[in-house]
Motif scaffolding. Structure first.
Motif, PDB file in Angstrom:
ATOM      1  N   THR A 297      42.245 -23.281  23.862  1.00 50.40           N
ATOM      2  CA  THR A 297      43.659 -23.358  23.495  1.00 50.40           C
ATOM      3  C   THR A 297      44.426 -22.268  24.223  1.00 50.40           C
ATOM      4  O   THR A 297      43.868 -21.213  24.532  1.00 50.40           O
ATOM      5  CB  THR A 297      43.846 -23.182  21.971  1.00 50.40           C
ATOM      6  N   SER A 298      45.685 -22.540  24.492  1.00 48.75           N
ATOM      7  CA  SER A 298      46.522 -21.502  25.097  1.00 48.75           C
ATOM      8  C   SER A 298      46.923 -20.447  24.080  1.00 48.75           C
ATOM      9  O   SER A 298      47.269 -19.324  24.424  1.00 48.75           O
ATOM     10  CB  SER A 298      47.782 -22.125  25.704  1.00 48.75           C
ATOM     11  N   GLY A 299      46.907 -20.818  22.797  1.00 47.80           N
ATOM     12  CA  GLY A 299      47.346 -19.910  21.745  1.00 47.80           C
ATOM     13  C   GLY A 299      48.839 -19.963  21.487  1.00 47.80           C
ATOM     14  O   GLY A 299      49.337 -19.317  20.555  1.00 47.80           O
ATOM     15  N   VAL A 300      49.579 -20.726  22.281  1.00 49.02           N
ATOM     16  CA  VAL A 300      51.040 -20.735  22.151  1.00 49.02           C
ATOM     17  C   VAL A 300      51.490 -21.459  20.877  1.00 49.02           C
ATOM     18  O   VAL A 300      52.406 -20.998  20.185  1.00 49.02           O
ATOM     19  CB  VAL A 300      51.699 -21.352  23.400  1.00 49.02           C
ATOM     20  N   LYS A 301      50.871 -22.584  20.561  1.00 42.23           N
ATOM     21  CA  LYS A 301      51.250 -23.270  19.317  1.00 42.23           C
ATOM     22  C   LYS A 301      51.008 -22.372  18.117  1.00 42.23           C
ATOM     23  O   LYS A 301      51.835 -22.329  17.182  1.00 42.23           O
ATOM     24  CB  LYS A 301      50.458 -24.576  19.170  1.00 42.23           C
ATOM     25  N   GLU A 302      49.910 -21.643  18.151  1.00 43.39           N
ATOM     26  CA  GLU A 302      49.591 -20.746  17.034  1.00 43.39           C
ATOM     27  C   GLU A 302      50.596 -19.601  16.945  1.00 43.39           C
ATOM     28  O   GLU A 302      51.038 -19.229  15.849  1.00 43.39           O
ATOM     29  CB  GLU A 302      48.185 -20.187  17.207  1.00 43.39           C
ATOM     30  N   GLU A 303      50.983 -19.045  18.085  1.00 41.04           N
ATOM     31  CA  GLU A 303      51.907 -17.913  18.054  1.00 41.04           C
ATOM     32  C   GLU A 303      53.316 -18.341  17.645  1.00 41.04           C
ATOM     33  O   GLU A 303      54.018 -17.611  16.937  1.00 41.04           O
ATOM     34  CB  GLU A 303      51.941 -17.178  19.389  1.00 41.04           C
ATOM     35  N   VAL A 304      53.737 -19.524  18.075  1.00 37.72           N
ATOM     36  CA  VAL A 304      55.068 -20.014  17.707  1.00 37.72           C
ATOM     37  C   VAL A 304      55.129 -20.325  16.214  1.00 37.72           C
ATOM     38  O   VAL A 304      56.115 -20.009  15.533  1.00 37.72           O
ATOM     39  CB  VAL A 304      55.447 -21.239  18.559  1.00 37.72           C
ATOM     40  N   LYS A 305      54.071 -20.925  15.684  1.00 35.16           N
ATOM     41  CA  LYS A 305      54.018 -21.179  14.239  1.00 35.16           C
ATOM     42  C   LYS A 305      54.038 -19.869  13.463  1.00 35.16           C
ATOM     43  O   LYS A 305      54.745 -19.746  12.446  1.00 35.16           O
ATOM     44  CB  LYS A 305      52.755 -21.969  13.887  1.00 35.16           C
ATOM     45  N   ALA A 306      53.274 -18.880  13.933  1.00 38.18           N
ATOM     46  CA  ALA A 306      53.248 -17.574  13.254  1.00 38.18           C
ATOM     47  C   ALA A 306      54.622 -16.924  13.268  1.00 38.18           C
ATOM     48  O   ALA A 306      55.031 -16.302  12.284  1.00 38.18           O
ATOM     49  CB  ALA A 306      52.225 -16.667  13.934  1.00 38.18           C
ATOM     50  N   TRP A 307      55.324 -17.060  14.376  1.00 32.43           N
ATOM     51  CA  TRP A 307      56.688 -16.511  14.462  1.00 32.43           C
ATOM     52  C   TRP A 307      57.612 -17.207  13.467  1.00 32.43           C
ATOM     53  O   TRP A 307      58.385 -16.541  12.756  1.00 32.43           O
ATOM     54  CB  TRP A 307      57.201 -16.685  15.886  1.00 32.43           C
ATOM     55  N   ALA A 308      57.529 -18.528  13.378  1.00 35.99           N
ATOM     56  CA  ALA A 308      58.352 -19.274  12.428  1.00 35.99           C
ATOM     57  C   ALA A 308      58.070 -18.827  10.991  1.00 35.99           C
ATOM     58  O   ALA A 308      59.000 -18.622  10.183  1.00 35.99           O
ATOM     59  CB  ALA A 308      58.099 -20.770  12.579  1.00 35.99           C
ATOM     60  N   GLU A 309      56.806 -18.654  10.678  1.00 35.58           N
ATOM     61  CA  GLU A 309      56.427 -18.207   9.332  1.00 35.58           C
ATOM     62  C   GLU A 309      56.984 -16.814   9.044  1.00 35.58           C
ATOM     63  O   GLU A 309      57.412 -16.533   7.916  1.00 35.58           O
ATOM     64  CB  GLU A 309      54.904 -18.202   9.195  1.00 35.58           C
ATOM     65  N   SER A 310      57.009 -15.974  10.068  1.00 31.51           N
ATOM     66  CA  SER A 310      57.521 -14.613   9.859  1.00 31.51           C
ATOM     67  C   SER A 310      59.021 -14.615   9.599  1.00 31.51           C
ATOM     68  O   SER A 310      59.519 -13.800   8.816  1.00 31.51           O
ATOM     69  CB  SER A 310      57.189 -13.730  11.071  1.00 31.51           C
ATOM     70  N   ILE A 311      59.734 -15.511  10.241  1.00 28.57           N
ATOM     71  CA  ILE A 311      61.179 -15.606   9.996  1.00 28.57           C
ATOM     72  C   ILE A 311      61.439 -16.058   8.564  1.00 28.57           C
ATOM     73  O   ILE A 311      62.272 -15.482   7.844  1.00 28.57           O
ATOM     74  CB  ILE A 311      61.833 -16.590  10.990  1.00 28.57           C
ATOM     75  N   LEU A 312      60.717 -17.082   8.127  1.00 35.72           N
ATOM     76  CA  LEU A 312      60.936 -17.639   6.791  1.00 35.72           C
ATOM     77  C   LEU A 312      60.507 -16.670   5.687  1.00 35.72           C
ATOM     78  O   LEU A 312      61.112 -16.633   4.618  1.00 35.72           O
ATOM     79  CB  LEU A 312      60.188 -18.961   6.660  1.00 35.72           C
ATOM     80  N   SER A 313      59.472 -15.888   5.961  1.00 34.39           N
ATOM     81  CA  SER A 313      58.983 -14.940   4.946  1.00 34.39           C
ATOM     82  C   SER A 313      59.736 -13.615   4.986  1.00 34.39           C
ATOM     83  O   SER A 313      59.713 -12.854   4.011  1.00 34.39           O
ATOM     84  CB  SER A 313      57.495 -14.671   5.151  1.00 34.39           C
ATOM     85  N   GLY A 314      60.376 -13.340   6.121  1.00 34.27           N
ATOM     86  CA  GLY A 314      61.044 -12.048   6.284  1.00 34.27           C
ATOM     87  C   GLY A 314      60.092 -10.919   6.606  1.00 34.27           C
ATOM     88  O   GLY A 314      60.483  -9.750   6.613  1.00 34.27           O
ATOM     89  N   ILE A 315      58.834 -11.255   6.915  1.00 30.74           N
ATOM     90  CA  ILE A 315      57.814 -10.243   7.225  1.00 30.74           C
ATOM     91  C   ILE A 315      57.317 -10.461   8.644  1.00 30.74           C
ATOM     92  O   ILE A 315      56.628 -11.445   8.924  1.00 30.74           O
ATOM     93  CB  ILE A 315      56.626 -10.329   6.241  1.00 30.74           C
ATOM     94  N   PRO A 316      57.629  -9.579   9.600  1.00 28.39           N
ATOM     95  CA  PRO A 316      57.178  -9.745  10.976  1.00 28.39           C
ATOM     96  C   PRO A 316      55.659  -9.827  11.060  1.00 28.39           C
ATOM     97  O   PRO A 316      54.949  -9.132  10.332  1.00 28.39           O
ATOM     98  CB  PRO A 316      57.712  -8.483  11.682  1.00 28.39           C
ATOM     99  N   ASN A 317      55.167 -10.680  11.932  1.00 25.66           N
ATOM    100  CA  ASN A 317      53.727 -10.804  12.131  1.00 25.66           C
ATOM    101  C   ASN A 317      53.243  -9.591  12.923  1.00 25.66           C
ATOM    102  O   ASN A 317      53.738  -9.324  14.022  1.00 25.66           O
ATOM    103  CB  ASN A 317      53.414 -12.087  12.903  1.00 25.66           C
TER     104      ASN A 317
END
Length: 354
Positions: A297-317
């Motif tokens: 895997t390139s890891g990009v889908k995982e990193e983009v999802k993690a970024w989205a989760e951090s925005i919604l939670s208010g907690i930076p990954n």
């Protein structure tokens, strides 16, 4: 919870092949707009979004009134930006986005050099206190499962006693990456070593861990293939704060092929790649070898999802912290500087960000 509205900033190869598919793959994000320096490039990128019949707005330098980058930043329905621009340009766009209160996921490297990276981190810390915007650096190697697994295996094998990193490849003139104009004639240190090399310093630093951060190094650099100026080959000897000495050998201009991270420990050896880790436990005839693999895997889908989760939670990954990217960049820059100074020893300051 409603998805976060985002804009894609850039319309190059990586945006088309990785960022747009990654953003589409998570229901946590909704692409609202694309900006590029040319309207044609933005339009070409937008064609990759299924069912797009004008739902994604296009912005560009040549798009006319109301379609500038500054106009996009005023939209209240856009909460975040994925920015993938040439290294020399990206910093200014990041700063404008943060000042507008937008969360940012910016492609690596964090900046063209450590001095610029420090200024950006300081700016982010100051502005985010007012706007609450977050800055994440898109180092997709941090979302490969192999590196943290290798780091955990290394810890099980006792004290690190040595390491050898070998990264050999040829960036050919016909490569789509080479044919990108800002890479063909780089205005930044190291050429392809800066652009792609921070992937490898990120993986290497993850495996060594906080106990074995690099304290100093000496390096020789050279240009083997003239089309890859300013340098394409690095041979470095590194010493960690724990006193371990090892080598880091990398070239993007050689006919040799290698992608190997060997970490020797008191009770065995770990050999790691992007999708495979081989652990040898024990020494000599008593040694037992175990191999673990992952789907590539390139890891990009995982990193983009993690970024989205951090925005919604208010907690930076924490894996996307700009300080980590600063340390990845510093390790590469010190090798390049040492090479420019014919092997003069370089001390490192920011490797404690692990």
């Amino acid at each position: 919870m409603a998805p976060v509205g985002i804009a894609i900033i850039g319309g190059g190869i990586f945006v088309k092949e990785q960022h747009i598919p990654a953003a589409l793959a998570t229901p946590l994000l909704s692409i609202k707009a694309i900006w590029s320096r040319s309207l044609k490039t933005a339009s070409d990128a937008a064609k990759l979004i299924p069912g797009n019949t004008g739902s994604v707005d296009l912005y560009a330098t040549d798009a006319g009134a109301g379609r500038a980058y500054s106009d996009l930043l005023q939209r209240p329905d856009i909460g975040g930006l994925i920015i993938a621009l040439p290294i020399m340009d990206q910093g200014a766009y990041i700063e404008q986005a943060l000042a507008a209160g937008k969360h940012v996921l910016a492609e690596k490297p964090i900046a063209k050099d450590v001095a610029s990276a420090l200024r950006l981190v300081e700016y982010y810390q100051r502005v985010s206190a007012e706007t609450n915007a977050s800055l994440a650096i898109a180092e997709n190697f941090r979302f490969h499962e192999s590196w943290p697994y290798a780091a955990a295996e290394i810890k099980k094998l006792g004290k690190v006693t040595g390491f050898v990193v070998r990264l050999h490849s040829m960036m050919e003139k016909t490569s789509k990456w080479y044919l990108t104009p800002w890479r063909t004639n780089p205005e930044y240190q190291g050429g392809f070593h800066l652009d792609g090399g921070v992937h490898f310093t990120a993986a290497f630093r993850k495996m060594l861990g906080s106990e074995n951060t690099v304290e100093s190094l000496i390096a020789q650099t050279s240009l083997v293939s003239p089309h890859l100026a300013p340098v394409d080959s690095i041979n470095a000897v590194m010493k960690t704060k724990s006193g371990v000495v090892g080598s880091y050998i990398a070239s993007v201009g050689t006919t040799m092929r290698a992608f190997e991270f060997h970490i020797a420990c008191e009770e065995g050896v770990v050999k790691a790649e992007s999708d495979k880790v081989v652990t040898t436990r024990g020494i000599g005839e008593q040694a037992v070898t175990e191999e673990k693999t992952w789907e590539r895997t390139s890891g990009v889908k995982e990193e983009v999802k993690a970024w989205a989760e951090s925005i919604l939670s208010g907690i930076p990954n924490p894996a996307q912290a700009p300080e980590l990217a600063l340390a990845d960049l510093e390790l590469m820059e010190k090798m390049l500087v040492s090479g420019e100074l014919d092997g003069a020893r370089q001390k490192l300051e920011y490797q404690h960000y692990v």
